[in-house]
Write a protein that holds these residues in place. Structure first.
Motif, PDB file in Angstrom:
ATOM      1  N   ARG A  63       0.832  -1.209   0.000  1.00  0.00           N
ATOM      2  CA  ARG A  63       0.000   0.000   0.000  1.00  0.00           C
ATOM      3  C   ARG A  63       0.863   1.254   0.000  1.00  0.00           C
ATOM      4  NH1 ARG A  63      -3.153  -3.275   3.566  1.00  0.00           N
ATOM      5  NH2 ARG A  63      -2.101  -2.373   5.386  1.00  0.00           N
ATOM      6  N   LEU A  64       1.911   1.242   0.803  1.00  0.00           N
ATOM      7  CA  LEU A  64       2.802   2.395   0.864  1.00  0.00           C
ATOM      8  C   LEU A  64       3.457   2.646  -0.485  1.00  0.00           C
ATOM      9  CD1 LEU A  64       4.066   4.518   2.807  1.00  0.00           C
ATOM     10  CD2 LEU A  64       5.934   2.892   3.182  1.00  0.00           C
ATOM     11  N   ALA A  65       3.888   1.579  -1.147  1.00  0.00           N
ATOM     12  CA  ALA A  65       4.551   1.727  -2.447  1.00  0.00           C
ATOM     13  C   ALA A  65       3.585   2.231  -3.511  1.00  0.00           C
ATOM     14  CB  ALA A  65       5.166   0.398  -2.871  1.00  0.00           C
ATOM     15  N   ARG A  66       2.339   1.763  -3.483  1.00  0.00           N
ATOM     16  CA  ARG A  66       1.356   2.278  -4.445  1.00  0.00           C
ATOM     17  C   ARG A  66       1.079   3.759  -4.197  1.00  0.00           C
ATOM     18  NH1 ARG A  66      -0.837  -3.158  -4.097  1.00  0.00           N
ATOM     19  NH2 ARG A  66      -2.113  -2.581  -2.283  1.00  0.00           N
ATOM     20  N   ASP A  67       0.988   4.139  -2.921  1.00  0.00           N
ATOM     21  CA  ASP A  67       0.830   5.563  -2.604  1.00  0.00           C
ATOM     22  C   ASP A  67       2.030   6.365  -3.104  1.00  0.00           C
ATOM     23  OD1 ASP A  67      -1.577   5.023  -1.371  1.00  0.00           O
ATOM     24  OD2 ASP A  67      -0.775   5.114   0.676  1.00  0.00           O
ATOM     25  N   ALA A  68       3.217   5.773  -2.995  1.00  0.00           N
ATOM     26  CA  ALA A  68       4.437   6.445  -3.438  1.00  0.00           C
ATOM     27  C   ALA A  68       4.418   6.695  -4.944  1.00  0.00           C
ATOM     28  CB  ALA A  68       5.659   5.615  -3.053  1.00  0.00           C
ATOM     29  N   VAL A  69       3.992   5.700  -5.698  1.00  0.00           N
ATOM     30  CA  VAL A  69       3.915   5.853  -7.158  1.00  0.00           C
ATOM     31  C   VAL A  69       2.900   6.933  -7.521  1.00  0.00           C
ATOM     32  CG1 VAL A  69       3.191   4.683  -9.278  1.00  0.00           C
ATOM     33  CG2 VAL A  69       4.743   3.539  -7.694  1.00  0.00           C
TER      34      VAL A  69
ATOM     35  N   ALA B 219       2.032   9.457  -5.615  1.00  0.00           N
ATOM     36  CA  ALA B 219       2.594  10.735  -5.207  1.00  0.00           C
ATOM     37  C   ALA B 219       3.635  11.230  -6.205  1.00  0.00           C
ATOM     38  CB  ALA B 219       3.216  10.621  -3.817  1.00  0.00           C
ATOM     39  N   ALA B 220       4.374  10.300  -6.761  1.00  0.00           N
ATOM     40  CA  ALA B 220       5.444  10.673  -7.700  1.00  0.00           C
ATOM     41  C   ALA B 220       4.888  11.143  -9.040  1.00  0.00           C
ATOM     42  CB  ALA B 220       6.390   9.497  -7.905  1.00  0.00           C
ATOM     43  N   TYR B 221       3.932  10.391  -9.581  1.00  0.00           N
ATOM     44  CA  TYR B 221       3.515  10.646 -10.962  1.00  0.00           C
ATOM     45  C   TYR B 221       2.205  11.409 -11.092  1.00  0.00           C
ATOM     46  CZ  TYR B 221       7.268   7.398 -12.062  1.00  0.00           C
ATOM     47  OH  TYR B 221       8.490   6.782 -12.158  1.00  0.00           O
ATOM     48  N   GLY B 222       1.358  11.371 -10.057  1.00  0.00           N
ATOM     49  CA  GLY B 222       0.116  12.130 -10.107  1.00  0.00           C
ATOM     50  C   GLY B 222      -0.706  11.833 -11.342  1.00  0.00           C
ATOM     51  N   GLU B 223      -1.134  12.875 -12.021  1.00  0.00           N
ATOM     52  CA  GLU B 223      -1.991  12.705 -13.199  1.00  0.00           C
ATOM     53  C   GLU B 223      -1.263  12.079 -14.377  1.00  0.00           C
ATOM     54  OE1 GLU B 223      -3.680  16.487 -14.097  1.00  0.00           O
ATOM     55  OE2 GLU B 223      -4.923  16.553 -12.284  1.00  0.00           O
ATOM     56  N   ALA B 224       0.057  12.019 -14.322  1.00  0.00           N
ATOM     57  CA  ALA B 224       0.840  11.428 -15.412  1.00  0.00           C
ATOM     58  C   ALA B 224       1.060   9.931 -15.219  1.00  0.00           C
ATOM     59  CB  ALA B 224       2.185  12.139 -15.533  1.00  0.00           C
ATOM     60  N   VAL B 225       0.407   9.330 -14.218  1.00  0.00           N
ATOM     61  CA  VAL B 225       0.679   7.931 -13.883  1.00  0.00           C
ATOM     62  C   VAL B 225       0.417   6.997 -15.058  1.00  0.00           C
ATOM     63  CG1 VAL B 225      -1.623   7.439 -12.942  1.00  0.00           C
ATOM     64  CG2 VAL B 225       0.385   6.209 -12.048  1.00  0.00           C
ATOM     65  N   ASP B 226      -0.574   7.319 -15.891  1.00  0.00           N
ATOM     66  CA  ASP B 226      -0.895   6.450 -17.027  1.00  0.00           C
ATOM     67  C   ASP B 226       0.183   6.471 -18.106  1.00  0.00           C
ATOM     68  OD1 ASP B 226      -3.295   5.571 -15.940  1.00  0.00           O
ATOM     69  OD2 ASP B 226      -4.442   7.216 -16.818  1.00  0.00           O
ATOM     70  N   ALA B 227       1.049   7.468 -18.061  1.00  0.00           N
ATOM     71  CA  ALA B 227       2.096   7.592 -19.080  1.00  0.00           C
ATOM     72  C   ALA B 227       3.346   6.798 -18.730  1.00  0.00           C
ATOM     73  CB  ALA B 227       2.460   9.057 -19.278  1.00  0.00           C
ATOM     74  N   ILE B 228       3.399   6.232 -17.509  1.00  0.00           N
ATOM     75  CA  ILE B 228       4.570   5.488 -17.050  1.00  0.00           C
ATOM     76  C   ILE B 228       4.252   4.001 -17.049  1.00  0.00           C
ATOM     77  CG2 ILE B 228       6.176   5.117 -15.127  1.00  0.00           C
ATOM     78  CD1 ILE B 228       6.517   7.830 -16.429  1.00  0.00           C
ATOM     79  N   ALA B 229       5.043   3.224 -17.745  1.00  0.00           N
ATOM     80  CA  ALA B 229       4.791   1.782 -17.866  1.00  0.00           C
ATOM     81  C   ALA B 229       4.669   1.137 -16.487  1.00  0.00           C
ATOM     82  CB  ALA B 229       5.923   1.116 -18.647  1.00  0.00           C
ATOM     83  N   GLY B 230       3.581   0.382 -16.280  1.00  0.00           N
ATOM     84  CA  GLY B 230       3.411  -0.382 -15.059  1.00  0.00           C
ATOM     85  C   GLY B 230       3.040   0.414 -13.835  1.00  0.00           C
ATOM     86  N   ALA B 231       2.844   1.737 -13.964  1.00  0.00           N
ATOM     87  CA  ALA B 231       2.581   2.570 -12.787  1.00  0.00           C
ATOM     88  C   ALA B 231       1.114   2.543 -12.377  1.00  0.00           C
ATOM     89  CB  ALA B 231       3.034   4.003 -13.040  1.00  0.00           C
ATOM     90  N   ALA B 232       0.218   2.593 -13.344  1.00  0.00           N
ATOM     91  CA  ALA B 232      -1.209   2.700 -13.014  1.00  0.00           C
ATOM     92  C   ALA B 232      -1.714   1.458 -12.278  1.00  0.00           C
ATOM     93  CB  ALA B 232      -2.009   2.941 -14.282  1.00  0.00           C
ATOM     94  N   GLY B 233      -1.260   0.295 -12.666  1.00  0.00           N
ATOM     95  CA  GLY B 233      -1.693  -0.938 -12.016  1.00  0.00           C
ATOM     96  C   GLY B 233      -0.596  -1.562 -11.182  1.00  0.00           C
ATOM     97  N   TYR B 234       0.166  -0.732 -10.497  1.00  0.00           N
ATOM     98  CA  TYR B 234       1.354  -1.191  -9.780  1.00  0.00           C
ATOM     99  C   TYR B 234       1.004  -2.248  -8.732  1.00  0.00           C
ATOM    100  CZ  TYR B 234       6.020  -0.567  -7.649  1.00  0.00           C
ATOM    101  OH  TYR B 234       7.296  -0.749  -7.185  1.00  0.00           O
ATOM    102  N   GLU B 235       1.639  -3.415  -8.843  1.00  0.00           N
ATOM    103  CA  GLU B 235       1.403  -4.525  -7.908  1.00  0.00           C
ATOM    104  C   GLU B 235       2.749  -5.063  -7.414  1.00  0.00           C
ATOM    105  OE1 GLU B 235      -1.257  -5.540  -6.510  1.00  0.00           O
ATOM    106  OE2 GLU B 235      -2.703  -4.363  -7.666  1.00  0.00           O
ATOM    107  N   PRO B 236       3.394  -4.355  -6.500  1.00  0.00           N
ATOM    108  CA  PRO B 236       4.712  -4.791  -6.027  1.00  0.00           C
ATOM    109  C   PRO B 236       4.618  -6.077  -5.218  1.00  0.00           C
ATOM    110  CG  PRO B 236       3.891  -2.994  -4.675  1.00  0.00           C
ATOM    111  CD  PRO B 236       2.922  -3.140  -5.814  1.00  0.00           C
TER     112      PRO B 236
END
Length: 213
Positions: A86-92, A94-111
């Protein structure tokens, strides 16, 4: 967010992302994860040398150069904690915000992997790529304790160009997209820069990853 910067395309630094309480909780968790069995240990490289950092892995155990379900002492690897996911998903987010869909693997991040590195005074880590995962989803890096000089390089070579960053306790660094496979390492730590309230000697770095395994 104040102080947020992008030292390279796809790499985002958020200073002070973890407050004092969150840092204390993570330090306490790292102490539990470090206990044997499957605890913190030194890693021998294929060349025969020992890494100057000590590490413990959660979810999958890292070894040079791959992942396995059994730790160096032969015990099953400790489970990857849901609260760290959960913390890592929040981190992603926080980092990418509205641009999250433009980063590979960020929108559905499952660490499903965490590697905790402890840097005692004098420890460092040479420039390397995180290429043992079977995915290009982002890497989340959380810093605790002493400040370090972190070197973020390019994706082609260990030589310049690179950018040197000071990572302080509580800082968040996420690298994905064009920076996902950038060479990176820790040049040195700065002893005595940690908040004494943490009760920590040296630096802890928690990196969270999606294995693709």
């Amino acid at each position: 967010m104040p102080g947020r910067s992008e030292p390279a395309p796809g790499a985002v630094l958020v200073p002070g992302w973890l407050d004092a309480e969150a840092q204390l909780r993570l330090v306490a968790a790292c102490r539990e994860w470090a206990r044997p069995p499957a605890g913190m240990h030194a890693v021998r490289m294929p060349t025969g040398g020992m890494m100057s950092v000590r590490m413990v892995a959660l979810g999958w155990d890292w070894y040079p150069y791959g992942y396995r379900r059994v730790a160096a002492d032969g015990a099953p690897v400790k489970a990857f904690p849901p609260e760290l996911a959960r913390l890592a998903r929040d981190a992603v987010d926080a980092a990418y915000g509205e641009a999250v869909d433009a980063i590979a693997g960020a929108a559905g991040y499952e660490p499903d992997i965490a590697i905790v590195n402890h840097y005692p005074h004098g420890a460092k880590m040479g420039l390397h790529q995180d290429r043992d995962e079977r995915t290009d989803a982002p890497v989340v890096s959380l810093s605790l304790g002493d400040t370090c000089l972190f070197r973020l390089g390019n994706t082609r070579t260990r030589t310049r160009p690179w950018t040197d960053l000071e990572l302080r306790s509580g800082d968040l660094l996420v690298f994905g997209g064009p920076a996902r496979f950038a060479y990176h390492g820790v040049v040195r730590t700065l002893p005595g820069t940690a908040d004494p309230a943490l009760g920590l000697t040296g630096r802890l770095n928690i990196t969270v990853r999606q294995s693709g395994l």
